[in-house]
Design an enzyme around this catalytic site. Structure first.
Site, PDB file in Angstrom:
ATOM      1  N   LYS A  14       2.220  25.931   2.877  1.00  9.16           N
ATOM      2  CA  LYS A  14       1.477  27.065   2.324  1.00  9.16           C
ATOM      3  C   LYS A  14       0.301  27.383   3.230  1.00  9.16           C
ATOM      4  CE  LYS A  14      -2.297  24.662   0.759  1.00  9.16           C
ATOM      5  NZ  LYS A  14      -3.671  24.800   1.325  1.00  9.16           N
ATOM      6  N   PRO A 102       2.087  18.185   9.270  1.00  7.23           N
ATOM      7  CA  PRO A 102       1.108  17.126   9.551  1.00  7.23           C
ATOM      8  C   PRO A 102       0.265  16.795   8.325  1.00  7.23           C
ATOM      9  CG  PRO A 102       0.279  19.222  10.352  1.00  7.23           C
ATOM     10  CD  PRO A 102       1.681  19.480   9.873  1.00  7.23           C
ATOM     11  N   GLY A 105      -3.596  18.651   7.334  1.00  3.08           N
ATOM     12  CA  GLY A 105      -3.490  19.927   8.026  1.00  3.08           C
ATOM     13  C   GLY A 105      -3.840  21.138   7.187  1.00  3.08           C
ATOM     14  N   LEU A 107      -1.900  22.398   4.964  1.00  5.59           N
ATOM     15  CA  LEU A 107      -0.657  23.132   4.720  1.00  5.59           C
ATOM     16  C   LEU A 107       0.015  22.735   3.413  1.00  5.59           C
ATOM     17  CD1 LEU A 107       0.756  22.811   8.352  1.00  5.59           C
ATOM     18  CD2 LEU A 107      -0.200  24.889   7.337  1.00  5.59           C
ATOM     19  N   SER A 111       1.767  17.890  -1.294  1.00  6.07           N
ATOM     20  CA  SER A 111       1.919  18.578  -2.579  1.00  6.07           C
ATOM     21  C   SER A 111       3.257  19.299  -2.661  1.00  6.07           C
ATOM     22  CB  SER A 111       0.779  19.582  -2.765  1.00  6.07           C
ATOM     23  OG  SER A 111      -0.468  18.930  -2.865  1.00  6.07           O
ATOM     24  N   SER A 112       3.663  19.926  -1.557  1.00  7.02           N
ATOM     25  CA  SER A 112       4.943  20.624  -1.538  1.00  7.02           C
ATOM     26  C   SER A 112       6.099  19.644  -1.698  1.00  7.02           C
ATOM     27  CB  SER A 112       5.079  21.417  -0.239  1.00  7.02           C
ATOM     28  OG  SER A 112       6.245  22.227  -0.254  1.00  7.02           O
ATOM     29  N   ASP A 144      -2.679  21.668  -5.955  1.00  4.54           N
ATOM     30  CA  ASP A 144      -1.751  22.499  -5.187  1.00  4.54           C
ATOM     31  C   ASP A 144      -0.310  22.382  -5.678  1.00  4.54           C
ATOM     32  OD1 ASP A 144      -3.833  23.319  -3.608  1.00  4.54           O
ATOM     33  OD2 ASP A 144      -3.176  22.282  -1.793  1.00  4.54           O
TER      34      ASP A 144
END
Length: 301
Positions: A14, A102, A105, A107, A111-112, A144
């Site tokens: 994200k 990473p 990062g 990103l 969480s994803s 997240d």
């Protein structure tokens, strides 16, 4: 026929198109506003049901012990919730990870991964939990994670858990990994972090991006000033990428991104990125790609 495995399950990165800190609650949590945008670059996860009840991560992740991994913790929570609902625990699961994002990062990689694990296990176990139930289950693990389960571009408020769908330009991004891991706590605990950005409305963002071909120019990342002062490589990446557009940091860092209206523009910039950094391009995703794999409706009313 019931599935016993799900392989090549995407866990997309994200980007925070902007990130404002509006205040701080008495419990120390910060009040935020952001737009979360998924992109078509991320980790891949593979799930296989076991004969016993164990949750096992079969891939070594340097620096992340198995029992501390958000994937494992999320699956244990879902396993317990399943047992409460059905009166018995479900089968265990082996989880393998192709790690591309990473750590530290900004990103949302961990969480994803956890969100993808919850959605995949819910399907494999035929557990029957709704998307809203999965989001509520995941929230204590990290603000997240509910966004990835929500599964579409979102305007977020509160500590990141209050989500509304929002339209954003269908553009391309160049993302630079500066090569440092930025600990979120170090940024949010800084005495130099401003916490008084005036709240915006979802309509402010929508009006700004209407008829645009990229996502640039709205708001800022309030965490960026602290991160660049503590981590010079982040500042260097922003400085370089700013020559090509509105470059900014995502999350609490360290990754830096810039939006482009076409893949050709992104390719041109990507080819010029200095070799000291890892960089890649990605397309904006309107909906979570796992929804297609699981044949789940991509819309939350």
């Amino acid at each position: 026929m019931r599935r016993t495995s799900l392989h090549d399950c995407p866990a997309p990165a994200k980007l925070n198109l902007f990130l404002h800190v509006n205040g701080r609650r008495a419990d120390g949590y910060h009040l935020l506003q952001t737009v979360f945008q998924m992109v078509d670059h991320g980790d891949l996860l593979h799930f296989d049901l076991r004969a016993d009840e164990r949750i096992v991560r079969t891939t070594d992740v340097p620096g992340v012990p198995e029992q501390g991994d958000l994937i494992v913790r999320a699956l244990l929570l879902l396993q317990a919730a399943y047992a409460r609902r059905h009166g018995h625990p479900p089968q265990g699961i082996d989880v393998a990870i192709d790690k591309r994002l990473p750590m530290g990062g900004g990103l949302g990689g961990g969480s994803s991964d956890a969100a993808t694990a919850l959605m995949a296990a819910n399907a494999l176990w035929e557990a029957g939990f709704s998307r809203e139930e999965l989001m509520a289950l995941a929230l204590p693990l990290g603000a997240d994670i509910p966004f990835f389960i929500f599964g579409q571009t979102a305007f977020a408020e509160g500590v990141g858990e209050a989500l509304l769908p929002v339209e954003a330009p269908d553009c391309w991004y160049v993302v630079i990994e500066p090569g440092v891991a930025v600990p979120t706590a170090a940024i949010f605990c800084s005495e130099h972090l401003t916490r008084d950005t005036k709240p915006v409305r979802i309509t402010d963002f929508s009006r700004h991006t209407m008829n645009r071909t990229d996502s640039t120019g709205f708001g800022k990342n309030d965490l960026q000033a602290v991160a660049v002062s503590l981590f010079p490589p982040v500042a260097q990446a922003i400085d370089w990428l700013s020559a090509h557009g509105d470059a900014r940091m995502t999350g609490s860092g360290a990754c830096v991104f810039c939006a482009f209206s076409s893949e050709a523009e992104a390719d041109t910039v990507l080819q010029q990125v200095p070799g000291i950094w890892r960089a890649w391009k990605a397309k904006a995703l309107m909906h979570h790609p796992l929804n297609t794999v699981l044949q789940v409706s991509a819309v939350i009313e």
